[in-house]
Design an enzyme around this catalytic site. Structure first.
Site, PDB file in Angstrom:
ATOM      1  N   ASP A   1       0.909  -1.141  -0.097  1.00 29.82           N
ATOM      2  CA  ASP A   1       0.095  -0.037   0.066  1.00 29.82           C
ATOM      3  C   ASP A   1       0.939   1.318  -0.151  1.00 29.82           C
ATOM      4  O   ASP A   1       0.533   2.113   0.789  1.00 29.82           O
ATOM      5  CB  ASP A   1      -0.929  -0.026   1.203  1.00 29.82           C
TER       6      ASP A   1
ATOM      7  N   SER B   1     -30.361   4.603  28.892  1.00 28.68           N
ATOM      8  CA  SER B   1     -29.089   4.676  29.508  1.00 28.68           C
ATOM      9  C   SER B   1     -28.080   5.727  28.816  1.00 28.68           C
ATOM     10  O   SER B   1     -27.236   5.887  29.224  1.00 28.68           O
ATOM     11  CB  SER B   1     -28.460   3.582  28.961  1.00 28.68           C
TER      12      SER B   1
ATOM     13  N   TYR C   1     -22.319  32.652  -4.101  1.00 29.92           N
ATOM     14  CA  TYR C   1     -20.854  32.125  -4.657  1.00 29.92           C
ATOM     15  C   TYR C   1     -19.993  32.086  -3.341  1.00 29.92           C
ATOM     16  O   TYR C   1     -20.263  32.729  -2.353  1.00 29.92           O
ATOM     17  CB  TYR C   1     -20.319  33.137  -5.393  1.00 29.92           C
TER      18      TYR C   1
ATOM     19  N   GLU D   1     -14.182  33.344   1.592  1.00 31.02           N
ATOM     20  CA  GLU D   1     -14.935  32.408   2.253  1.00 31.02           C
ATOM     21  C   GLU D   1     -14.471  31.216   2.526  1.00 31.02           C
ATOM     22  O   GLU D   1     -14.699  30.577   3.657  1.00 31.02           O
ATOM     23  CB  GLU D   1     -16.347  32.487   1.604  1.00 31.02           C
TER      24      GLU D   1
ATOM     25  N   GLU E   1     -21.147  24.564  -9.877  1.00 27.26           N
ATOM     26  CA  GLU E   1     -19.573  24.163 -10.013  1.00 27.26           C
ATOM     27  C   GLU E   1     -19.538  23.337  -8.813  1.00 27.26           C
ATOM     28  O   GLU E   1     -18.576  22.319  -8.732  1.00 27.26           O
ATOM     29  CB  GLU E   1     -18.635  25.429 -10.005  1.00 27.26           C
TER      30      GLU E   1
END
Length: 522
Positions: free
Chosen positions: A192, A386, A460, A465, A500
């Site tokens: 791996d 519980s 957008y 942001e 998008e």
């Protein structure tokens, strides 16, 4: 690194320290009085029976938390969680990989964990392999305590530097191949190999590189053939897909890493795991696109030899180390690689992280209505009040709600939730698991996630942001975010609209699939 015994040795490589309450037979060295002088009323209590033998490691059960303080989560995989841990006696910090026994659903899963421990002990003392400090087992989980690689992933270090050369790539590859050559010479195939499994020991510029994650590794003998398909999609060798392979498959995986180091993208690419596998089997390696015209002949020659589709014709680890491009003071040029390579490398790393972040946002940003509904569902299932739900309560609760899940799906839901493997799920685990069972790309979930990033509700997602949202999760720096925007921004207006965003989220993500054994039809 400490001494270790190969598998099958009768001595324990990492004997657990004796606890303060360990019993010693009366009359043993250091006893306060001989048996003859002890009155019946003052006789010591009989010794505690030995701890039961754990079914995974085949050694006495032991509480890892009696020796280590387990702290914050460092990462999460298919079978368990890796956390920071501190040795109580010395204050030394390590990484603790906790593998929930509930996730070990097959005999092969149990054997994989047992073999991972054996292999890590077998490779102990090798400078390029992360050191296993101790393996512990309790009723719920197996805990592997390893040296802490605080320097992060190899590719992240390259990206942070901002530039590198063919010579630097050559030096990195030489270190990686030396580590794997050692593994092969000691009879171990990793199976791996990928950039994420090479970590730096510390943040020091010259920190050593360490190979980690031996969960799919196997011992091998010369000429032995393996048939199970394992690994991570981009890095799997063609002979693995054909179910007939040996140590040469590791060389292929490193060849893929070299290709990415030199041009920034994987050599075999598609929108789905199935597509990637077909691309691997076709075996066409692109050297015509940029920046390959500016990369040395020696580098391309080595990539070709490492990515030869016929494992018998593929270059060996020993011969890689003697290749002119990779030898110390060899012919790898010291001129900087094209900046575009670094940009693509950033995108390759960042896109996967952004999608993971967005999926976490989807799981964590449920509406008040959804949370209220799930909270009520949890309360109604928790029949004994519980604060936790058993698998039986979960099964009955789902049936009452009219949720038609098969027994296998109920078990899957339980296992997905039960992160600590204690056989019950609490409220937070229940919320996460319930989301896990839903399709993450449902329209309302995608819109919820989009709104999370779109802080000013303008319709957008801007660079600022996205940066703010991802900084909250501690994931990326500004440069990577700019790269993501440009990758997703189909209309090139410098921001991401909802269409998008949805396209990015629904795009095939082969690395989201489990890396365990696959049933592949090609």
């Amino acid at each position: 690194m400490g001494n270790c015994c190969p598998p099958g040795s009768s001595s324990e490589p990492d004997p657990p320290p004796a606890s303060s309450g360990s019993s010693r037979p009366a009359g043993s060295a250091g006893a306060a009085a001989s048996p003859a002088t002890i009155s019946p009323s003052a006789a010591p209590a009989p010794a505690k029976p030995p701890a039961p033998i754990g079914p995974v490691l085949g050694r006495p059960m032991e509480d890892v938390k009696s020796i280590y303080t387990v702290g914050k989560e460092l990462g999460r995989g298919q079978f368990g969680v890796t956390s920071l841990c501190t040795h109580k006696a010395t204050g030394q910090r390590f990484a603790c990989k906790t593998i929930s026994k509930r996730k070990l659903s097959t005999k092969e899963d149990v054997e994989d964990v047992r073999r991972e421990v054996q292999i890590m002990y077998h490779l102990a003392g090798q400078p390029g392999v992360v050191e296993l400090k101790g393996a512990y087992e309790d009723k719920h989980a197996v805990h592997l305590v390893m040296e802490l690689c605080a320097g992060g992933e190899l590719f992240d270090r390259i990206i942070a530097k901002g530039h590198y050369t063919e010579h630097a790539a050559s030096s990195l590859l030489r270190t990686i191949v030396e580590i794997i050559h050692t593994c092969h010479s000691m009879g171990v195939i990793h199976r791996d190999l990928k950039p994420e499994n090479f970590l730096l020991l510390s943040k020091d510029e010259h920190a050593p590189l360490k190979a980690t994650d031996f969960g799919l590794s196997v011992f091998f003998k010369e000429g032995e053939v393996f048939r199970d398909i394992v690994g991570s999609a981009y890095y799997i060798a063609p002979e693995v897909l054909k179910r007939s392979y040996g140590p040469e498959a590791d060389i292929w995986s490193i060849g893929v890493m070299l290709y990415i180091l030199l041009c920034g993208v994987p050599p075999f690419w598609a929108e789905s795991e199935h597509g990637i596998f077909n691309s691997i089997l076709r075996g066409h390696v692109d050297f015509s696109s940029e920046p390959w015209s500016r990369i040395s002949h020696g580098a391309k020659d080595l990539v070709r030899r490492m990515l030869h589709s016929d494992p018998k014709q593929r270059i060996s680890a020993y011969d890689v180390l003697n290749h002119p491009w990779i030898k110390e003071d060899g012919e790898a040029p010291d001129t900087p690689l094209d900046n575009a390579v670094l940009g693509r490398l950033k995108q390759f790393r960042a896109m996967n992280q952004f999608k993971k972040a967005a999926l976490r946002v989807i799981a964590g940003c449920l509406s008040e209505e959804e949370i209220r509904g799930l909270k009520e569902m949890f309360k109604s299932m928790d029949s004994d009040n519980s604060g936790t739900i058993t698998v039986d309560e979960l099964r009955k609760g789902l049936a009452k709600k009219g949720t038609k899940l098969t027994e296998a799906e109920v078990q899957q839901l339980m296992e997905a939730a039960d992160a600590d493997g204690n056989g019950t799920i609490d409220y937070e685990e229940f919320i996460t698991a319930t989301m896990h069972m839903n399709r993450m790309d449902r329209e309302e979930h995608l819109y919820t996630a989009f709104q999370y990033f779109d802080k000013d509700n303008s319709g957008y997602i801007t660079i600022e942001e996205l940066e703010q949202a991802l900084r909250e999760k501690g994931l990326m720096d500004g440069r990577e975010i700019k790269d993501i925007i440009s990758e997703v921004d189909a209309d090139n207006d410098g921001r991401i609209n909802y269409t998008e965003f949805v396209a990015m989220m629904r795009k095939g993500d082969p690395e989201a699939n489990p890396k365990k054994r696959r049933d592949v039809v090609l």
